[in-house]
Motif scaffolding. Structure first.
Motif, PDB file in Angstrom:
ATOM      1  N   GLY A  43       0.811  -1.188   0.000  1.00 13.23           N
ATOM      2  CA  GLY A  43       0.000   0.000   0.000  1.00 13.23           C
ATOM      3  C   GLY A  43       0.855   1.252   0.000  1.00 13.23           C
ATOM      4  O   GLY A  43       2.046   1.206   0.301  1.00 13.23           O
ATOM      5  N   PRO A  44       0.285   2.385  -0.344  1.00  8.26           N
ATOM      6  CA  PRO A  44       1.042   3.640  -0.323  1.00  8.26           C
ATOM      7  C   PRO A  44       1.531   3.968   1.081  1.00  8.26           C
ATOM      8  O   PRO A  44       0.836   3.732   2.070  1.00  8.26           O
ATOM      9  CB  PRO A  44       0.011   4.672  -0.798  1.00  8.26           C
ATOM     10  CG  PRO A  44      -1.014   3.890  -1.537  1.00  8.26           C
ATOM     11  CD  PRO A  44      -1.080   2.569  -0.825  1.00  8.26           C
TER      12      PRO A  44
ATOM     13  N   PHE B  91      -7.590  -0.593  -1.672  1.00 11.18           N
ATOM     14  CA  PHE B  91      -6.842  -0.169  -0.487  1.00 11.18           C
ATOM     15  C   PHE B  91      -7.758   0.521   0.501  1.00 11.18           C
ATOM     16  O   PHE B  91      -8.627   1.299   0.127  1.00 11.18           O
ATOM     17  CB  PHE B  91      -5.704   0.773  -0.870  1.00 11.18           C
ATOM     18  CG  PHE B  91      -4.585   0.099  -1.619  1.00 11.18           C
ATOM     19  CD1 PHE B  91      -4.557   0.108  -2.999  1.00 11.18           C
ATOM     20  CD2 PHE B  91      -3.574  -0.552  -0.935  1.00 11.18           C
ATOM     21  CE1 PHE B  91      -3.530  -0.515  -3.695  1.00 11.18           C
ATOM     22  CE2 PHE B  91      -2.541  -1.181  -1.615  1.00 11.18           C
ATOM     23  CZ  PHE B  91      -2.535  -1.164  -3.001  1.00 11.18           C
ATOM     24  N   PHE B 107      -2.236   3.721   5.013  1.00  7.06           N
ATOM     25  CA  PHE B 107      -2.815   2.735   4.122  1.00  7.06           C
ATOM     26  C   PHE B 107      -2.501   1.307   4.543  1.00  7.06           C
ATOM     27  O   PHE B 107      -1.423   1.013   5.065  1.00  7.06           O
ATOM     28  CB  PHE B 107      -2.304   2.941   2.688  1.00  7.06           C
ATOM     29  CG  PHE B 107      -2.966   4.089   1.988  1.00  7.06           C
ATOM     30  CD1 PHE B 107      -2.551   5.389   2.204  1.00  7.06           C
ATOM     31  CD2 PHE B 107      -4.028   3.868   1.120  1.00  7.06           C
ATOM     32  CE1 PHE B 107      -3.169   6.458   1.565  1.00  7.06           C
ATOM     33  CE2 PHE B 107      -4.653   4.922   0.473  1.00  7.06           C
ATOM     34  CZ  PHE B 107      -4.227   6.218   0.698  1.00  7.06           C
ATOM     35  N   GLY B 108      -3.457   0.436   4.270  1.00  6.09           N
ATOM     36  CA  GLY B 108      -3.232  -0.983   4.454  1.00  6.09           C
ATOM     37  C   GLY B 108      -2.526  -1.577   3.244  1.00  6.09           C
ATOM     38  O   GLY B 108      -2.283  -0.879   2.262  1.00  6.09           O
ATOM     39  N   PRO B 109      -2.231  -2.868   3.290  1.00  7.08           N
ATOM     40  CA  PRO B 109      -1.501  -3.527   2.196  1.00  7.08           C
ATOM     41  C   PRO B 109      -2.351  -3.804   0.965  1.00  7.08           C
ATOM     42  O   PRO B 109      -1.823  -4.152  -0.086  1.00  7.08           O
ATOM     43  CB  PRO B 109      -1.018  -4.822   2.830  1.00  7.08           C
ATOM     44  CG  PRO B 109      -2.049  -5.113   3.878  1.00  7.08           C
ATOM     45  CD  PRO B 109      -2.472  -3.775   4.403  1.00  7.08           C
TER      46      PRO B 109
END
Lengths: 115, 116
Positions: A43-44, B91, B107-109
């Motif tokens: 993720g970012p 996301f 943010f999550g993965p």
């Protein structure tokens, strides 16, 4: 169309050099900008932000410059390292004073650090 | 300090099935955002929620998509009758507040949805 975009899709620099990633935005009402780094499959990750009442902000090895006159944002990374290789997105928030805060992202610049 | 958690990380569905994506925000965060990312593109905002409330769903398709953030438990993004065009990375992000004071979104993965 999108209100945030990037000039170059790919940027290749030598390890140890400085890199500059550019971003243009079109909405003059934007008042908060963020740079994110996204590594493959992740993720970012927040890097640095800047509000519209500022024109420069520095972090560790990174500097963000904001030019409201030409609606331009840039991210400078000093002494690039292999771990800096990623896609970098600029994002903007066009709503002030609370309420919804969905970010608008540009398409991203892929930064490649060459040994 | 656990970050934003999303599950599953990968989800495969056939056309017409339902997809449920879950997001647990960071501890102490009460604001959740969902974004969709197509290959080689930036993230597109879909929806912003606080506990039990949808604040802004302007980026969410009117049909087949819904989101919730119940008082207890994770936020859920639900896609009904999935189509191939729904294939993307989804996301979730969370923030401590939604105002200007502290609105850094973590943010999550992501969940990578593939529709066959």
């Amino acid at each position: 169309g999108e209100s945030v975009g990037l000039h170059l899709p790919t940027l290749s620099v030598q390890e140890g050099d400085n890199s500059i990633i550019n971003c243009a935005y079109s909405n003059s009402a934007s008042d908060y900008f963020i740079w994110y780094k996204q590594e493959s499959g992740k993720g970012p990750q927040f890097i640095i932000d800047i509000r519209s009442n500022m024109d420069k902000r520095q972090g560790q090895r990174v500097t963000v410059l904001l030019n409201k006159t030409v609606k331009h944002l840039s991210l400078q990374i000093a002494a690039t390292q292999p771990g800096d290789s990623a896609v970098y997105f600029c994002a903007e928030n066009i709503k002030s004073g609370g309420g919804a805060d969905g970010l608008t992202f540009g398409k991203g610049t892929h930064l490649i650090i060459q040994p | 300090n656990a970050g934003v958690m999303q599950n599953p990380r990968h989800l495969v569905r056939r056309r017409g099935q339902e997809a449920r994506l879950r997001c647990s925000p960071m501890k102490g965060h009460s604001h959740v955002y969902w974004y969709r990312q197509l290959p080689e593109e930036g993230l597109k905002f879909m929806v912003y929620l606080q506990k039990e409330n949808i604040i802004d769903e302007s980026g969410m398709p009117k049909e087949r998509f819904s989101a919730e953030f119940p008082k207890e438990g994770p936020s859920i993004l639900r896609i009904q009758q999935v189509v191939r065009g729904d294939s993307a990375a989804y996301f979730c992000a969370s923030s401590q507040t939604g105002g200007l004071a502290v609105n850094e979104q973590f943010f999550g993965p992501g969940t990578r949805l593939t529709v066959l």
